[in-house]
Design an enzyme around this catalytic site. Structure first.
Site, PDB file in Angstrom:
ATOM      1  N   GLY A 167       0.802  -1.216   0.000  1.00 14.59           N
ATOM      2  CA  GLY A 167       0.000   0.000   0.000  1.00 14.59           C
ATOM      3  C   GLY A 167       0.839   1.271   0.000  1.00 14.59           C
ATOM      4  O   GLY A 167       0.515   2.239  -0.690  1.00 14.59           O
ATOM      5  N   ASN A 195      -7.932   4.250   8.693  1.00 11.56           N
ATOM      6  CA  ASN A 195      -7.379   3.085   9.367  1.00 11.56           C
ATOM      7  C   ASN A 195      -7.485   3.156  10.884  1.00 11.56           C
ATOM      8  O   ASN A 195      -7.457   2.141  11.557  1.00 11.56           O
ATOM      9  CB  ASN A 195      -5.913   2.876   8.965  1.00 11.56           C
ATOM     10  CG  ASN A 195      -5.102   4.142   9.013  1.00 11.56           C
ATOM     11  OD1 ASN A 195      -5.454   5.145   8.388  1.00 11.56           O
ATOM     12  ND2 ASN A 195      -4.029   4.125   9.769  1.00 11.56           N
ATOM     13  N   GLN A 227      -7.676   0.131   3.576  1.00 12.74           N
ATOM     14  CA  GLN A 227      -8.552  -0.434   4.612  1.00 12.74           C
ATOM     15  C   GLN A 227      -9.909  -0.871   4.060  1.00 12.74           C
ATOM     16  O   GLN A 227     -10.520  -1.787   4.598  1.00 12.74           O
ATOM     17  CB  GLN A 227      -8.784   0.590   5.734  1.00 12.74           C
ATOM     18  CG  GLN A 227      -7.558   0.854   6.586  1.00 12.74           C
ATOM     19  CD  GLN A 227      -7.143  -0.330   7.444  1.00 12.74           C
ATOM     20  OE1 GLN A 227      -7.957  -1.186   7.799  1.00 12.74           O
ATOM     21  NE2 GLN A 227      -5.871  -0.394   7.776  1.00 12.74           N
ATOM     22  N   SER A 247      -3.626  -3.178  -0.558  1.00 16.93           N
ATOM     23  CA  SER A 247      -2.509  -3.947  -0.001  1.00 16.93           C
ATOM     24  C   SER A 247      -2.956  -5.345   0.405  1.00 16.93           C
ATOM     25  O   SER A 247      -4.027  -5.508   0.985  1.00 16.93           O
ATOM     26  CB  SER A 247      -1.950  -3.200   1.214  1.00 16.93           C
ATOM     27  OG  SER A 247      -0.952  -3.963   1.836  1.00 16.93           O
ATOM     28  N   GLY A 248      -2.108  -6.343   0.129  1.00 16.27           N
ATOM     29  CA  GLY A 248      -2.454  -7.735   0.400  1.00 16.27           C
ATOM     30  C   GLY A 248      -2.610  -8.079   1.870  1.00 16.27           C
ATOM     31  O   GLY A 248      -3.548  -8.775   2.259  1.00 16.27           O
ATOM     32  N   HIS A 249      -1.703  -7.580   2.707  1.00 12.75           N
ATOM     33  CA  HIS A 249      -1.693  -8.078   4.097  1.00 12.75           C
ATOM     34  C   HIS A 249      -2.806  -7.509   4.951  1.00 12.75           C
ATOM     35  O   HIS A 249      -2.976  -7.925   6.100  1.00 12.75           O
ATOM     36  CB  HIS A 249      -0.317  -7.849   4.746  1.00 12.75           C
ATOM     37  CG  HIS A 249      -0.018  -6.434   5.139  1.00 12.75           C
ATOM     38  ND1 HIS A 249      -0.086  -6.023   6.451  1.00 12.75           N
ATOM     39  CD2 HIS A 249       0.357  -5.354   4.428  1.00 12.75           C
ATOM     40  CE1 HIS A 249       0.252  -4.736   6.514  1.00 12.75           C
ATOM     41  NE2 HIS A 249       0.524  -4.314   5.291  1.00 12.75           N
ATOM     42  N   THR A 283      11.396  -8.054 -11.895  1.00 13.30           N
ATOM     43  CA  THR A 283      10.755  -9.350 -12.097  1.00 13.30           C
ATOM     44  C   THR A 283       9.547  -9.480 -11.174  1.00 13.30           C
ATOM     45  O   THR A 283       9.625  -9.155  -9.982  1.00 13.30           O
ATOM     46  CB  THR A 283      11.774 -10.472 -11.830  1.00 13.30           C
ATOM     47  OG1 THR A 283      12.864 -10.274 -12.723  1.00 13.30           O
ATOM     48  CG2 THR A 283      11.160 -11.847 -12.044  1.00 13.30           C
ATOM     49  N   CYS A 287       4.411   6.157  20.574  1.00 12.11           N
ATOM     50  CA  CYS A 287       5.627   6.582  21.251  1.00 12.11           C
ATOM     51  C   CYS A 287       6.687   6.853  20.199  1.00 12.11           C
ATOM     52  O   CYS A 287       7.172   5.942  19.543  1.00 12.11           O
ATOM     53  CB  CYS A 287       6.130   5.492  22.185  1.00 12.11           C
ATOM     54  SG  CYS A 287       5.557   5.699  23.863  1.00 12.11           S
TER      55      CYS A 287
HETATM   56  C1  LIG Z   1      -1.603  -0.259   6.072  1.00 11.13           C
HETATM   57  C2  LIG Z   1      -1.975   0.948   5.317  1.00 11.13           C
HETATM   58  C3  LIG Z   1      -1.132   1.466   4.326  1.00 11.13           C
HETATM   59  C4  LIG Z   1       0.219   0.879   4.027  1.00 11.13           C
HETATM   60  O1  LIG Z   1       0.134  -0.381   3.404  1.00 11.13           O
HETATM   61  P1  LIG Z   1       1.431  -1.334   3.411  1.00 11.13           P
HETATM   62  O2  LIG Z   1       1.052  -2.462   2.521  1.00 11.13           O
HETATM   63  O3  LIG Z   1       1.646  -1.744   4.815  1.00 11.13           O
HETATM   64  O4  LIG Z   1       2.570  -0.532   2.862  1.00 11.13           O
HETATM   65  C5  LIG Z   1      -1.559   2.581   3.630  1.00 11.13           C
HETATM   66  N1  LIG Z   1      -2.748   3.152   3.898  1.00 11.13           N
HETATM   67  C6  LIG Z   1      -3.588   2.683   4.831  1.00 11.13           C
HETATM   68  C7  LIG Z   1      -4.901   3.346   5.037  1.00 11.13           C
HETATM   69  C8  LIG Z   1      -3.230   1.564   5.579  1.00 11.13           C
HETATM   70  O5  LIG Z   1      -4.053   1.112   6.519  1.00 11.13           O
END
Ligand SMILES: *Cc1c(COP(=O)(O)O)cnc(C)c1O
Length: 413
Positions: free
Chosen positions: A74, A173, A201, A221-223, A259, A347
């Site tokens: 992301g 988020n 999100q 974003s995948g995770h 790649t 922090c």
């Molecule tokens: C987590 C997040 C990102 C960043 O994504 P990554 O894959 O961790 O680099 C960007 N924008 C929002 C709103 C997110 O919650």
């Protein structure tokens, strides 16, 4: 796994990769290792697989396959979107008339050096904008209302003849607020301005249609949707003049060399497919758990307030401030009970500063410091929710008992 069972309520930070996703990825590390750019058949198979994944993802957004560009997540997608528009649509003309200031005649996008975004964006957007300010661009960071919602009249007033980009996140988020993306997209397009949305999100949680919402660029974003880390995508509308982000080979239509991360792409595509297949049912379940968690805390814990809009929010987000409590202390106590959550302050270099999002809502610093974010996933259960509520009640009570401010407050009543 040994130890206490984990109650994971931090899905906005990251999620576990689903076993089905891992299973889909595994062959692409070993037997199916071919470079999609090579000519022999194991590589050709991988090239076809990557195309198939691109098509599957495009379908979830009502986009074309050649509008999906794989990235390393992301943050990269946000950086690319914003920097690329600034690169391609920059002009230093002192133009005061919107009609005169259309360089891309066919698509009617304006040129200039002004960007509009909001005060509550992710740092991947905010810090990119700050970088561009140092490079000579002007950025307007618009205020949001007390629930974190963009005010359309404020946005409209921020538009200048040289505004080239509006970047507003689909859903926040921290507080889960879902923005009026369709109205923002319409406003952008009525004014010939490119519209980017950070949908990291929202994507996979709520339906998105890039045409209906007038979106030109979208980051995901995948995770964040039970896929692997380090893979994501940027949707780029076909008519945009966007240059290369990573120079090198011809991958990703010459715009992002390197790649292809074939296992990552396969995993991302599988995660998207599963997220969209289960969206309705999962959303219903999460909303039920979310509302139960919010209702119980607000009715059973005094001096607690919900942050973010009550209904225009992601199905899985709960963000509550507890007065006279340090969020960080809560997190440590919850962690000892095996509960993972997140606080409304970070922090940094020894001092705790409240989150920029909570500050933008107008929360006083001491209340922002007492904020707790719990983001749910479909593996959470009602039993876990009730257990977490009991723990929160216990810990808030204990922390307030140690708080001189609380003692003062109670004494004064
Ligand atoms: C987590 C997040 C990102 C960043 O994504 P990554 O894959 O961790 O680099 C960007 N924008 C929002 C709103 C997110 O919650």
């Amino acid at each position: 796994m040994a130890g206490k069972p984990l109650i994971y309520m931090d899905h906005a930070a990251t999620t576990a990769t689903r076993p089905e996703v891992v299973e889909a990825m595994l062959p692409y590390f070993t037997n199916e290792f071919g470079n999609p750019s090579s000519v022999y058949s194991i590589s050709q198979k991988n090239r076809a697989k990557v195309t198939q994944c691109r098509e599957a993802i495009a379908k979830t957004l009502n986009a074309e396959a050649n509008e999906i560009y794989f990235t390393a997540g992301g943050s990269e997608a946000d950086n690319w979107a914003i920097k690329a528009v600034c690169d391609a649509y920059y002009s230093d003309n002192n133009i005061h008339d919107i009609e005169e200031n259309i360089s891309d005649v066919k698509n009617k996008y304006r040129t200039g050096r002004h960007i509009i975004t909001t005060r509550i964006e992710h740092h991947a957007v905010l810090h990119t904008c700050e970088y561009l300010e140092r490079m000579g661009f002007d950025v307007t960071y618009i205020d949001v209302d007390e629930n974190g919602i963009v005010k359309l009249d404020v946005l409209r007033k921020a538009i200048r003849p040289d505004t080239i980009l509006i970047s507003v996140m689909f859903a926040n988020n921290e507080i889960g607020t879902v923005e009026p993306i369709k109205e923002i997209g319409e406003l952008a397009h009525e004014n010939n301005i490119i519209f980017h949305t950070d949908a990291v999100q929202a994507y996979g949680q709520i339906p998105i249609d890039v045409d209906e919402y007038h979106i030109d660029l979208l980051s995901a974003s995948g995770h964040k949707l039970n896929g692997p880390k380090g893979i994501g995508f940027l949707y780029i509308r076909n008519n945009l003049k966007i240059g290369s982000f990573i120079h090198g080979g011809a991958q990703e239509r010459g715009r992002r060399a390197g790649t292809e991360n074939v296992p990552g792409i396969v995993g991302l595509s599988k995660a998207c497919e599963m997220a969209f297949d289960t969206m309705k049912e999962r959303g219903r379940k999460e909303i039920m758990m979310r509302d139960h968690l919010i209702d119980r805390i607000l009715s059973e814990v005094p001096y607690a307030r919900l942050n973010g809009h009550r209904t225009k929010r992601l199905p899985n987000n709960v963000n509550i401030s507890f007065q006279f409590v340090e969020g960080e202390s809560m997190l440590i106590m919850l962690d000892m009970a095996g509960i993972c959550a997140s606080a409304g302050s970070a922090c940094t270099s020894g001092s705790t500063s409240p989150s920029h999002v909570l500050t933008a809502l107008g929360l006083p610093e001491d209340i922002a410091h007492g904020s707790l974010r719990m983001t749910l996933g479909d593996e959470n259960t009602m039993e876990e929710i009730d257990y977490v509520v009991e723990k929160i009640k216990e810990y808030v009570g204990r922390l307030r008992a140690m708080s001189p401010q609380y003692e003062d407050f109670v004494g004064r009543r």
